[in-house]
Design a protein around this motif. Structure first.
Motif, PDB file in Angstrom:
ATOM      1  N   ARG A 314       3.967  -2.739   5.558  1.00 49.90           N
ATOM      2  CA  ARG A 314       3.945  -2.044   7.024  1.00 49.90           C
ATOM      3  C   ARG A 314       2.400  -1.251   7.100  1.00 49.90           C
ATOM      4  O   ARG A 314       2.556  -0.001   6.410  1.00 49.90           O
ATOM      5  N   ILE A 315       1.468  -1.634   7.290  1.00 47.89           N
ATOM      6  CA  ILE A 315       0.100  -0.995   7.408  1.00 47.89           C
ATOM      7  C   ILE A 315      -0.054  -0.406   5.990  1.00 47.89           C
ATOM      8  O   ILE A 315      -0.374   0.618   5.938  1.00 47.89           O
ATOM      9  N   GLU A 316       0.157  -1.257   4.973  1.00 43.56           N
ATOM     10  CA  GLU A 316       0.261  -0.703   3.608  1.00 43.56           C
ATOM     11  C   GLU A 316      -1.311  -0.821   3.069  1.00 43.56           C
ATOM     12  O   GLU A 316      -1.810  -1.896   2.856  1.00 43.56           O
ATOM     13  N   TYR A 317      -1.964   0.245   2.695  1.00 46.20           N
ATOM     14  CA  TYR A 317      -3.375   0.265   2.137  1.00 46.20           C
ATOM     15  C   TYR A 317      -3.075  -0.340   0.845  1.00 46.20           C
ATOM     16  O   TYR A 317      -2.389  -0.041  -0.099  1.00 46.20           O
ATOM     17  N   TYR A 326      -8.670  -2.875   2.713  1.00 49.03           N
ATOM     18  CA  TYR A 326      -7.578  -4.207   2.923  1.00 49.03           C
ATOM     19  C   TYR A 326      -6.259  -3.567   3.188  1.00 49.03           C
ATOM     20  O   TYR A 326      -5.811  -2.880   2.409  1.00 49.03           O
ATOM     21  N   TYR A 327      -5.409  -4.091   4.336  1.00 51.71           N
ATOM     22  CA  TYR A 327      -4.456  -3.696   4.602  1.00 51.71           C
ATOM     23  C   TYR A 327      -3.234  -4.653   4.707  1.00 51.71           C
ATOM     24  O   TYR A 327      -3.469  -5.811   5.438  1.00 51.71           O
ATOM     25  N   LYS A 444      -1.378  -9.009  -1.661  1.00 52.98           N
ATOM     26  CA  LYS A 444      -1.872  -7.742  -2.344  1.00 52.98           C
ATOM     27  C   LYS A 444      -2.540  -8.506  -3.695  1.00 52.98           C
ATOM     28  O   LYS A 444      -3.521  -8.060  -4.263  1.00 52.98           O
ATOM     29  N   LYS A 445      -1.688  -9.379  -4.099  1.00 57.17           N
ATOM     30  CA  LYS A 445      -2.290 -10.010  -5.268  1.00 57.17           C
ATOM     31  C   LYS A 445      -3.645 -10.744  -5.377  1.00 57.17           C
ATOM     32  O   LYS A 445      -4.633 -10.526  -6.073  1.00 57.17           O
ATOM     33  N   LEU A 446      -3.769 -11.638  -3.939  1.00 58.66           N
ATOM     34  CA  LEU A 446      -5.084 -12.230  -3.924  1.00 58.66           C
ATOM     35  C   LEU A 446      -6.136 -11.290  -3.528  1.00 58.66           C
ATOM     36  O   LEU A 446      -7.096 -11.416  -4.151  1.00 58.66           O
ATOM     37  N   VAL A 447      -5.899 -10.205  -3.105  1.00 59.99           N
ATOM     38  CA  VAL A 447      -6.951  -9.123  -2.776  1.00 59.99           C
ATOM     39  C   VAL A 447      -7.315  -8.297  -3.950  1.00 59.99           C
ATOM     40  O   VAL A 447      -8.454  -8.336  -4.188  1.00 59.99           O
ATOM     41  N   LEU A 448      -6.174  -8.009  -4.767  1.00 66.00           N
ATOM     42  CA  LEU A 448      -6.687  -7.379  -6.063  1.00 66.00           C
ATOM     43  C   LEU A 448      -7.437  -8.430  -7.251  1.00 66.00           C
ATOM     44  O   LEU A 448      -8.279  -8.141  -7.841  1.00 66.00           O
TER      45      LEU A 448
END
Length: 452
Positions: A314-317, A326-327, A444-448
């Protein structure tokens, strides 16, 4: 409720169904669990149930010996208008949900929190405040912890802090909260409830069985919530972002304020919170009202408010890469939640949306794009519907992709230093994922992975 030697049928092999089945078995019932999905899909659930020698029926449309059962317990995801449920009701087999089952055996008082959006954040915040003050209290419900799984930890003098969905609330009978809360109302799950009126009626069940000795916390700025004050048998306490209240919790001069009618207290400054957006302030105000009227000292409430971190999905940085934030807002599973997620962004936004179709109208969401969304990337069942809505209001900066992997790749290309990339789908996840959590975890995995 006496369960010993009763023939109980549990419908659904998700977390709530498994928990309800195990609990009723431990109470001495003869338990059968039914799920229409096949054994391959249900392999792990079946293994768990077999540990307790629970009978299983799966992979078929009809239930064997339906009329032999004395009680039917529904998992929240099971629609109440299925033919075999109607048949059970016609022959007076009681039909309840897992939450109602838990209530019948719960020794603790219950704090029940519902609403279209903000339930998980508010429940997490209330849970942190309450359990840090009283270690005997527990967080349960739609937050991912079946109520029945925690009953052995809940005794008199403590609280069960329960997040309650409309699906859970539509099957209650005697369930009663010591403190209830309805945070807001906007159209959601209309594919299940059919009409907004039905959806609202389900939400009202959170306070229907309360008395004038109980508390009902409502959002004064939400018209549907304000109407509920006339129907609640409990003492109503409002919270408001827009106006000062004689009694309740409100926002003034960048402070969250508490008024008892006799005394006004500054709870904290908004800058002290670690959560973004007006909706987060409203969630915090609701939590203050719930906890104060549940008997938690204001100093402890203040301390925990300031310590609280945003809820996962939920709007997690997630990260900043090449100057782009990226959120992950995967929990925004309807347009209203996605509007709140976008409102919280303070930078030009590359927005990723789309997913399962819940008969939602995306007009209000798309209307908020101008001047804020520099590029919209959509995928899933609703992609074409969102594009069509965007075209109607002349928003042309939109592309369609096949999956989340491609969406993140495209977002990386479109975003410049000083921008943000926001996954805030405005749709459920079930067309491509098992849950919004799975969708958010992949994001999150794709962003990292972009970091190399």
């Amino acid at each position: 409720m006496e369960l010993r030697n009763r023939r109980v049928l549990v419908i659904g092999m998700a977390r709530s169904g498994i928990s309800a089945a195990i609990f009723t078995k431990k109470q001495g019932a003869h338990v059968t669990v039914y799920d229409s999905k096949n054994e391959t899909v249900l392999e792990e659930s079946i293994k768990e149930l077999k540990k307790y020698e629970i009978a299983i029926q799966c992979g078929k449309k009809n239930i064997d010996n339906l009329l032999d059962f004395e009680l039917m317990i529904l998992s929240p995801g099971v629609p109440t208008d299925l033919s075999f449920i109607k048949e059970a009701k016609q022959v007076n087999i009681p039909v309840i949900g897992e939450v109602e089952l838990a209530y019948q055996f719960c020794k603790s008082d219950i704090i029940g929190i519902t609403g279209t959006n903000g339930k998980t954040t508010t429940t997490s915040l209330v849970g942190q405040i309450v359990t840090s003050y009283d270690s005997g209290s527990q967080i349960v419900g739609n937050i991912g912890i079946p109520f029945t799984s925690q009953l052995d930890k809940l005794d008199q003098g403590h609280f069960a802090v329960a997040e309650l969905s409309s699906f859970q609330l539509e099957t209650i009978k005697d369930f009663r909260c010591r403190v209830s809360a309805v945070l807001n109302i906007s159209p959601d799950h209309l594919n299940r409830h059919k009409t907004l009126e039905n959806y609202i009626e389900a939400k009202k069940n959170v306070f229907r069985n309360q008395s004038n000795e109980d508390i009902c916390v409502l959002n004064y700025n939400d018209l549907e919530c304000r109407k509920m004050a006339k129907e609640s048998p409990a003492k109503v306490i409002f919270f408001s972002y827009e106006m000062e209240l004689n009694e309740g919790v409100y926002f003034k001069d960048n402070h969250i304020m508490l008024s008892t009618g006799e005394m006004k207290t500054e709870v904290c400054r908004v800058e002290d919170l670690n959560i973004l957006g007006r909706h987060s302030v409203e969630n915090a105000m609701a939590a203050v009202a719930i906890c104060f009227y549940a008997g938690i000292p204001i100093n402890h409430i203040r301390e925990q408010l300031i310590q609280f971190e945003a809820v996962e999905h939920r709007i997690e940085y997630v990260s900043t890469i090449n100057g782009v934030r990226y959120y992950n807002d995967s929990k925004a599973t309807n347009p209203d939640a996605a509007i709140k997620g976008l409102d919280a962004m303070q930078w030009p936004t590359v927005l990723i949306g789309g997913g399962m179709d819940k008969d939602s109208d995306f007009t209000d969401w798309v209307n908020g794009f101008e001047g804020k969304v520099k590029q919209l990337i959509v995928f899933g069942e609703t992609a074409d519907q969102i594009i069509s809505t965007a075209k109607k209001i002349d928003f042309s900066k939109v592309i369609k992709v096949h999956n989340l992997e491609e969406a993140v790749s495209k977002a990386y290309m479109y975003a410049d230093k000083g921008d943000c990339v926001l996954l805030s789908p405005a749709c459920a996840s079930w067309d491509m994922f098992n849950s919004f959590e799975e969708r958010g975890d992949l994001f999150k995995k794709l962003v990292l992975d972009l970091k190399g």
